[in-house]
Design a protein around this motif. Sequence first.
Motif, PDB file in Angstrom:
ATOM      1  N   LYS A 154      11.386  -4.724 -10.710  1.00 38.24           N
ATOM      2  CA  LYS A 154      12.660  -4.008 -10.834  1.00 38.24           C
ATOM      3  C   LYS A 154      12.926  -3.341  -9.503  1.00 38.24           C
ATOM      4  N   THR A 155      13.927  -3.845  -8.747  1.00 38.56           N
ATOM      5  CA  THR A 155      14.162  -3.320  -7.414  1.00 38.56           C
ATOM      6  C   THR A 155      15.321  -2.340  -7.327  1.00 38.56           C
ATOM      7  N   GLY A 156      16.390  -2.531  -8.072  1.00 35.24           N
ATOM      8  CA  GLY A 156      17.595  -1.763  -7.836  1.00 35.24           C
ATOM      9  C   GLY A 156      18.358  -2.387  -6.684  1.00 35.24           C
ATOM     10  N   LYS A 157      19.256  -1.632  -6.067  1.00 35.40           N
ATOM     11  CA  LYS A 157      20.108  -2.163  -5.005  1.00 35.40           C
ATOM     12  C   LYS A 157      19.450  -2.164  -3.643  1.00 35.40           C
ATOM     13  N   LEU A 158      18.544  -1.220  -3.384  1.00 33.12           N
ATOM     14  CA  LEU A 158      17.983  -1.054  -2.053  1.00 33.12           C
ATOM     15  C   LEU A 158      16.453  -0.989  -2.076  1.00 33.12           C
ATOM     16  N   ILE A 159      15.848  -1.463  -0.977  1.00 31.30           N
ATOM     17  CA  ILE A 159      14.388  -1.482  -0.825  1.00 31.30           C
ATOM     18  C   ILE A 159      14.042  -0.882   0.532  1.00 31.30           C
ATOM     19  N   SER A 160      13.027  -0.038   0.577  1.00 25.63           N
ATOM     20  CA  SER A 160      12.451   0.464   1.824  1.00 25.63           C
ATOM     21  C   SER A 160      10.954   0.183   1.793  1.00 25.63           C
ATOM     22  N   GLY A 161      10.369   0.057   2.958  1.00 24.73           N
ATOM     23  CA  GLY A 161       8.937  -0.254   3.028  1.00 24.73           C
ATOM     24  C   GLY A 161       8.155   0.791   3.787  1.00 24.73           C
ATOM     25  N   GLY A 162       6.850   0.824   3.549  1.00 21.73           N
ATOM     26  CA  GLY A 162       5.966   1.740   4.254  1.00 21.73           C
ATOM     27  C   GLY A 162       4.535   1.230   4.231  1.00 21.73           C
ATOM     28  N   LEU A 163       3.687   1.842   5.035  1.00 23.65           N
ATOM     29  CA  LEU A 163       2.274   1.475   5.119  1.00 23.65           C
ATOM     30  C   LEU A 163       1.433   2.636   4.601  1.00 23.65           C
ATOM     31  N   TRP A 164       0.261   2.335   4.052  1.00 21.32           N
ATOM     32  CA  TRP A 164      -0.599   3.399   3.563  1.00 21.32           C
ATOM     33  C   TRP A 164      -2.067   2.957   3.627  1.00 21.32           C
ATOM     34  N   ALA A 165      -2.958   3.937   3.673  1.00 24.22           N
ATOM     35  CA  ALA A 165      -4.408   3.686   3.661  1.00 24.22           C
ATOM     36  C   ALA A 165      -5.082   4.788   2.857  1.00 24.22           C
ATOM     37  N   PHE A 166      -6.178   4.417   2.197  1.00 23.87           N
ATOM     38  CA  PHE A 166      -6.945   5.364   1.407  1.00 23.87           C
ATOM     39  C   PHE A 166      -8.413   5.241   1.773  1.00 23.87           C
ATOM     40  N   SER A 167      -9.033   6.350   2.064  1.00 20.43           N
ATOM     41  CA  SER A 167     -10.460   6.454   2.312  1.00 20.43           C
ATOM     42  C   SER A 167     -10.924   5.502   3.412  1.00 20.43           C
ATOM     43  N   GLY A 168     -10.586   5.845   4.633  1.00 15.85           N
ATOM     44  CA  GLY A 168     -11.012   5.058   5.782  1.00 15.85           C
ATOM     45  C   GLY A 168      -9.883   4.906   6.777  1.00 15.85           C
ATOM     46  N   CYS A 169     -10.055   3.971   7.686  1.00 14.73           N
ATOM     47  CA  CYS A 169      -9.076   3.739   8.734  1.00 14.73           C
ATOM     48  C   CYS A 169      -8.591   2.290   8.662  1.00 14.73           C
ATOM     49  N   ALA A 170      -7.304   2.106   8.409  1.00 11.11           N
ATOM     50  CA  ALA A 170      -6.705   0.772   8.381  1.00 11.11           C
ATOM     51  C   ALA A 170      -5.880   0.579   9.642  1.00 11.11           C
ATOM     52  N   GLU A 171      -5.927  -0.613  10.195  1.00 10.29           N
ATOM     53  CA  GLU A 171      -5.125  -0.958  11.364  1.00 10.29           C
ATOM     54  C   GLU A 171      -4.097  -2.001  10.952  1.00 10.29           C
ATOM     55  N   PHE A 172      -2.843  -1.702  11.247  1.00  8.64           N
ATOM     56  CA  PHE A 172      -1.726  -2.612  10.971  1.00  8.64           C
ATOM     57  C   PHE A 172      -1.214  -3.084  12.321  1.00  8.64           C
ATOM     58  N   GLU A 173      -1.524  -4.315  12.691  1.00  5.84           N
ATOM     59  CA  GLU A 173      -1.155  -4.835  14.002  1.00  5.84           C
ATOM     60  C   GLU A 173      -0.051  -5.880  13.869  1.00  5.84           C
ATOM     61  N   SER A 174       0.692  -6.068  14.942  1.00  8.39           N
ATOM     62  CA  SER A 174       1.760  -7.075  15.034  1.00  8.39           C
ATOM     63  C   SER A 174       2.760  -6.927  13.891  1.00  8.39           C
ATOM     64  N   MET A 175       3.148  -5.697  13.598  1.00 10.45           N
ATOM     65  CA  MET A 175       4.065  -5.404  12.498  1.00 10.45           C
ATOM     66  C   MET A 175       5.462  -5.931  12.799  1.00 10.45           C
ATOM     67  N   LYS A 176       6.020  -6.688  11.850  1.00  5.65           N
ATOM     68  CA  LYS A 176       7.400  -7.177  11.935  1.00  5.65           C
ATOM     69  C   LYS A 176       8.066  -6.904  10.611  1.00  5.65           C
ATOM     70  N   LEU A 177       9.313  -6.488  10.654  1.00  6.04           N
ATOM     71  CA  LEU A 177      10.077  -6.218   9.440  1.00  6.04           C
ATOM     72  C   LEU A 177      11.458  -6.841   9.595  1.00  6.04           C
ATOM     73  N   PHE A 178      11.838  -7.688   8.626  1.00  4.10           N
ATOM     74  CA  PHE A 178      13.102  -8.404   8.696  1.00  4.10           C
ATOM     75  C   PHE A 178      13.946  -8.086   7.465  1.00  4.10           C
ATOM     76  N   GLU A 179      15.249  -7.978   7.663  1.00  5.50           N
ATOM     77  CA  GLU A 179      16.172  -7.938   6.549  1.00  5.50           C
ATOM     78  C   GLU A 179      16.549  -9.376   6.239  1.00  5.50           C
ATOM     79  N   LEU A 180      16.414  -9.795   4.974  1.00  8.12           N
ATOM     80  CA  LEU A 180      16.640 -11.186   4.612  1.00  8.12           C
ATOM     81  C   LEU A 180      18.100 -11.526   4.377  1.00  8.12           C
TER      82      LEU A 180
END
Length: 128
Positions: free
Chosen positions: A100-126
Motif C-alpha cells: 500500500k503506497t498511496g500517492k507519494l514515496i520517499s526513501g531512506g537508509l538505516w542501520a541497526f547495531s553496527g556500521c553499514a556502508e552504502f556505496e554507489s548510491m543512485k536514486l531514480f524517479e521512474l
Amino acid sequence: VSVKSLEAEFVLSGDFKEAGFLLLCSDENEIWGQYAANEYYISVNREENLLVLYGNRFEELYSRKFDFASKNSSHMRIIAMEGQLEVYIDDVLYRQCGIKTGKLISGGLWAFSGCAEFESMKLFELEN
C-alpha cells in the motif's frame, strides 16, 4: 524528495546485524517531517541470514533465500511503485510484494547495531 515511483540502487557492506532501505508512503504532498501512512523496512538481517520486509500492509508474491553470511557486500536494487515492491540482490529478484503506497514515496537508509556502508548510491524517479 517524494515521488510517485522510485528505483534505488546501492552496494551494501559493513559489519552490522541489520541494515537496509526505508520506504515512507503517503497521500500527503510532503512526507518527511510528517506522518507517513505506510512505512516499509527492507532489511538485510546478517545475524539471521534473512532478507526481511517489515511494514504496515503487504502481500508476499515471490520470495527466495539468500546467503548473506558468505558475502562481504551485496548490490541491492529496490523498485517501488503504486502497489508493488521488488527487491533485487546481485541482479536476481529475491522479493516481490504488493504494498500500500498511496500517492507519494520517499526513501531512506538505516542501520541497526553496527556500521553499514552504502556505496554507489543512485536514486531514480521512474515516472513523472
